[in-house]
Design an enzyme around this catalytic site. Structure first.
Site, PDB file in Angstrom:
ATOM      1  N   SER A  45       0.829  -1.212   0.000  1.00 54.23           N
ATOM      2  CA  SER A  45       0.000   0.000   0.000  1.00 54.23           C
ATOM      3  C   SER A  45       0.862   1.260   0.000  1.00 54.23           C
ATOM      4  O   SER A  45       0.496   2.266  -0.585  1.00 54.23           O
ATOM      5  CB  SER A  45      -0.968   0.008   1.182  1.00 54.23           C
ATOM      6  OG  SER A  45      -0.277   0.092   2.403  1.00 54.23           O
ATOM      7  N   GLU A  46       2.050   1.197   0.643  1.00 51.85           N
ATOM      8  CA  GLU A  46       2.960   2.354   0.615  1.00 51.85           C
ATOM      9  C   GLU A  46       4.412   1.906   0.502  1.00 51.85           C
ATOM     10  O   GLU A  46       4.814   0.909   1.109  1.00 51.85           O
ATOM     11  CB  GLU A  46       2.851   3.200   1.895  1.00 51.85           C
ATOM     12  CG  GLU A  46       1.471   3.734   2.179  1.00 51.85           C
ATOM     13  CD  GLU A  46       1.003   4.802   1.230  1.00 51.85           C
ATOM     14  OE1 GLU A  46       1.845   5.368   0.493  1.00 51.85           O
ATOM     15  OE2 GLU A  46      -0.209   5.067   1.222  1.00 51.85           O
ATOM     16  N   THR A  47       5.179   2.681  -0.247  1.00 47.58           N
ATOM     17  CA  THR A  47       6.634   2.597  -0.215  1.00 47.58           C
ATOM     18  C   THR A  47       7.142   3.972   0.201  1.00 47.58           C
ATOM     19  O   THR A  47       6.757   4.989  -0.387  1.00 47.58           O
ATOM     20  CB  THR A  47       7.206   2.197  -1.588  1.00 47.58           C
ATOM     21  OG1 THR A  47       6.731   0.877  -1.911  1.00 47.58           O
ATOM     22  CG2 THR A  47       8.725   2.187  -1.564  1.00 47.58           C
TER      23      THR A  47
END
Length: 288
Positions: A45-47
């Site tokens: 969902s996030e980097t």
């Protein structure tokens, strides 16, 4: 090119639960398009990308860094769990010697500090305002069908819609709700909603007592059907439930399949401290 990369499960102390984020440590400037390509490749969902602000900075000794967050689809202005993950890499892998880390982000300066086995994030607190049902009726029907909605709020700063389900429901109802978030894209006609929060008042009795409120969070507009544990959503939920419950200290649980717990403390300066634990599950290098 070689970039150190880590996967951290945030808002949990058990591997493979909570919310996973990838964290990249950038020794040098990265070509702009590569941020998105790496985030798409990681497909979490996030980097998060931690960047040195000055040539002489050091991941072990410096206390201030640049921080950006990318979903598989685009850059976002705020991400709590990936900030917690970035802090965990600096504190636990790089053994950063500072008691407080400052991140320069699209949402201003964010601070993180260690308190025992938690990392505490200092985040903006976002006010919600009453929302007219007619405007978003189709979206709510797509999310919860015919369930009873007790309150409806909107946060213009974050473009999040908060849907409070009736106090008659308990946590198991929220956990068992089958949500097809892909349908939200055609059901949302106003163009102003970019995240949908379903929330429920906590239960003071039974096996799950102790949590002040529960939530689930969906952001198909950012390519995330359901996010496991969401710091930015709690920057909205905190102001709402503090007002509803008359409390400044709260314990929250996000009821996704992976699940995660957040300790919340409203500050006197109009911001919110959100604390969570973490588990570092992968260490490696991107090479390209």
């Amino acid at each position: 090119m070689r970039i150190p990369i880590f996967t951290v499960d945030a808002f949990t102390n058990r591997p493979f639960s909570g919310n996973p984020a990838a964290v990249c440590l950038l020794e040098n400037d990265l070509a702009e398009d590569l941020h998105q390509k790496i985030a798409t490749e990681m497909n979490l969902s996030e980097t998060a990308f931690i960047k040195k602000l000055h040539p002489g900075d050091d991941f072990t000794k410096s206390s201030c860094f640049g921080l950006r967050w990318f979903t598989p689809a685009n850059e976002v202005p705020l991400c709590g769990h990936a900030t917690l993950a970035a802090s965990a890499v600096l504190f636990h892998v790089q053994k950063n010697t500072n008691s407080v880390l400052t991140f320069v982000t699209l949402s201003g300066e964010l601070k993180a500090r260690q308190v025992e086995d938690h990392i505490v994030l200092d985040l903006p607190l976002y006010t919600t305002y009453p929302q007219v049902l007619q405007e978003v009726e189709e979206l709510i029907k797509a999310a919860v069908g015919d369930m009873i909605v007790q309150d409806l709020r909107y946060s213009p700063d974050t473009k999040k819609l908060l849907v409070r389900l009736s106090d008659a429901y308990d946590r198991s109802v929220l956990e068992g709700l089958q949500v097809r978030a892909q349908r939200f894209l055609s059901a949302e006609k106003t163009g102003k909603v970019k995240g949908l929060i379903l929330t429920l008042k906590g239960n003071s009795s039974g096996e799950h007592k102790g949590h002040d409120f529960y939530s689930r969070y969906f952001a198909p507009w950012y390519g995330i059907l359901e996010d496991p544990v969401t710091g930015s959503a709690h920057a909205v939920l905190s102001s709402y439930w503090s007002e509803q419950l008359g409390k400044k200290e709260m314990l929250a649980f996000q009821c996704s399949r992976r699940g995660g717990e957040l300790k919340i403390s409203l500050r006197d300066d109009g911001r919110v401290d959100i604390a969570g634990r973490m588990a570092i599950v992968l260490k490696g290098n991107l090479t390209f």
